[in-house]
Enzyme design. Structure first.
Site, PDB file in Angstrom:
ATOM      1  N   ASP A   1       0.838  -1.183   0.000  1.00  0.00           N
ATOM      2  CA  ASP A   1       0.000   0.000   0.000  1.00  0.00           C
ATOM      3  C   ASP A   1       0.890   1.257   0.000  1.00  0.00           C
ATOM      4  O   ASP A   1       1.657   1.450  -0.934  1.00  0.00           O
ATOM      5  CB  ASP A   1      -0.954  -0.075   1.204  1.00  0.00           C
ATOM      6  CG  ASP A   1      -2.056   0.949   1.185  1.00  0.00           C
ATOM      7  OD1 ASP A   1      -3.045   0.745   0.444  1.00  0.00           O
ATOM      8  OD2 ASP A   1      -1.940   1.950   1.911  1.00  0.00           O
TER       9      ASP A   1
ATOM     10  N   TYR B   1      -2.074  11.372   1.771  1.00  0.00           N
ATOM     11  CA  TYR B   1      -3.049  11.590   0.695  1.00  0.00           C
ATOM     12  C   TYR B   1      -3.006  13.026   0.203  1.00  0.00           C
ATOM     13  O   TYR B   1      -3.215  13.285  -0.986  1.00  0.00           O
ATOM     14  CB  TYR B   1      -4.446  11.187   1.185  1.00  0.00           C
ATOM     15  CG  TYR B   1      -4.488   9.709   1.493  1.00  0.00           C
ATOM     16  CD1 TYR B   1      -4.739   8.784   0.498  1.00  0.00           C
ATOM     17  CD2 TYR B   1      -4.214   9.241   2.773  1.00  0.00           C
ATOM     18  CE1 TYR B   1      -4.741   7.423   0.761  1.00  0.00           C
ATOM     19  CE2 TYR B   1      -4.209   7.881   3.051  1.00  0.00           C
ATOM     20  CZ  TYR B   1      -4.468   6.983   2.038  1.00  0.00           C
ATOM     21  OH  TYR B   1      -4.444   5.629   2.296  1.00  0.00           O
TER      22      TYR B   1
ATOM     23  N   HIS C   1      -6.904  -7.250   0.631  1.00  0.00           N
ATOM     24  CA  HIS C   1      -5.908  -6.183   0.507  1.00  0.00           C
ATOM     25  C   HIS C   1      -4.685  -6.367   1.399  1.00  0.00           C
ATOM     26  O   HIS C   1      -3.662  -5.719   1.183  1.00  0.00           O
ATOM     27  CB  HIS C   1      -6.584  -4.841   0.828  1.00  0.00           C
ATOM     28  CG  HIS C   1      -5.710  -3.649   0.621  1.00  0.00           C
ATOM     29  ND1 HIS C   1      -5.178  -3.307  -0.605  1.00  0.00           N
ATOM     30  CD2 HIS C   1      -5.258  -2.694   1.498  1.00  0.00           C
ATOM     31  CE1 HIS C   1      -4.454  -2.206  -0.488  1.00  0.00           C
ATOM     32  NE2 HIS C   1      -4.480  -1.815   0.777  1.00  0.00           N
TER      33      HIS C   1
END
Length: 287
Positions: free
Chosen positions: A95, A202, A263
């Protein structure tokens, strides 16, 4: 398991360390911190020295001021290796960790023996990430950039637990993968600064991701460091079909599906995850 604080690149980093042998750096994703790697670390400690830092903004490491993305984490991790006296390491990431490994491999390939990835963002995903049928999967990436987000999610420990737990549960295929540590994750992200610190990724990555989703990601030469990618069969966030262009980013690529997981392969099936990691580092010519 040893827990130490290492100063590097002007910040203090919490590092969990165990095992003996050649060094392997483990880079976590969001919403995670070093603890996500503990099952894999236990299975590899007889062969490698496992080094699992909390990235800046996460866990018990220092928190950044403002946006802080993969390029900045790259500088942190190179400085951390220097502080630990490590000339060359294997790197494993997932990730956010996978997003960091790409600029890391381009900036200092001589420091990396090999790259082992679980599911992550890379330029070849392109406009597919923002396709209409994907919008319900990526809403959080916009929400995390809002000034109010840390206050809303962190209004209480329960709201923090609900929010973090939502992703740990809904992004897994094996739904019990985080049951034993959900309270630890809630406590960790409820610490002052940890929600905003994670959200900073982000904010820093937004412009680059918009270009990617517009099909305008800058063309970069492929990464030549040996790369092994084990992409989850049932990742609701990053479907396996998105692996089709990985060869444009990695010129020395070993890609296979990781079956029966979502995930978080390293938490959902740590036995297989550890075996895949060990197998890769045994195959490469690590000098």
């Amino acid at each position: 398991m040893e827990h130490v604080t290492i100063r590097a690149n002007g910040a203090a980093f919490h590092v969990a360390r165990t095992g003996s042998g050649r060094p392997v750096l483990l880079l976590h994703g969001w919403p995670e911190f070093w603890l996500t790697w503990k099952p894999v670390m236990a299975r590899l400690a007889d062969r490698y020295t496992l080094i699992a830092p909390d990235l800046r903004g996460f866990g018990d490491s220092d928190k950044p001021q403002g946006a802080f993305g993969p390029d900045q984490h790259t500088d942190d991790m190179l400085a951390l290796l220097d502080a630990l006296g490590i000339e060359k390491a294997g790197v494993v990431g997932h990730d956010v960790g996978g997003a960091v490994m790409q600029p890391l491999a381009r900036k200092a390939p001589e420091r990396i023996a090999g790259l082992f990835f679980f599911d992550f963002v890379y330029p070849g995903i392109g406009p597919r990430m923002a396709a209409p049928d994907r919008l319900n999967h990526i809403w959080y990436q916009s929400f995390h950039q809002m000034e109010m987000a840390p206050a809303l999610v962190g209004a209480s420990r329960e709201t923090c637990r609900t929010y973090i737990g939502h992703f740990l549960h809904n992004w897994t295929h094996r739904k019990t993968a985080f049951d034993d540590v959900i309270e630890d994750f809630a406590d960790n992200f409820f610490k002052p600064g940890n929600l905003a610190g994670g959200f900073a990724h982000y904010r820093a990555s937004h412009a680059g991701r918009v270009k990617m989703m517009q099909g305008e990601a800058p063309a970069l030469p492929p990464i030549a460091v040996p790369a092994c990618i084990r992409w989850a069969e049932h990742d609701p966030l990053f479907p396996y079909a998105w692996t089709d262009r990985l060869g444009e980013t990695f010129s020395n690529l070993d890609l296979k599906m990781f079956p029966d997981v979502g995930h978080f392969p390293h938490r959902e099936d740590p036995d297989r995850a550890a075996a895949e990691i060990a197998g890769f580092f045994a195959r490469i010519n690590w000098k």
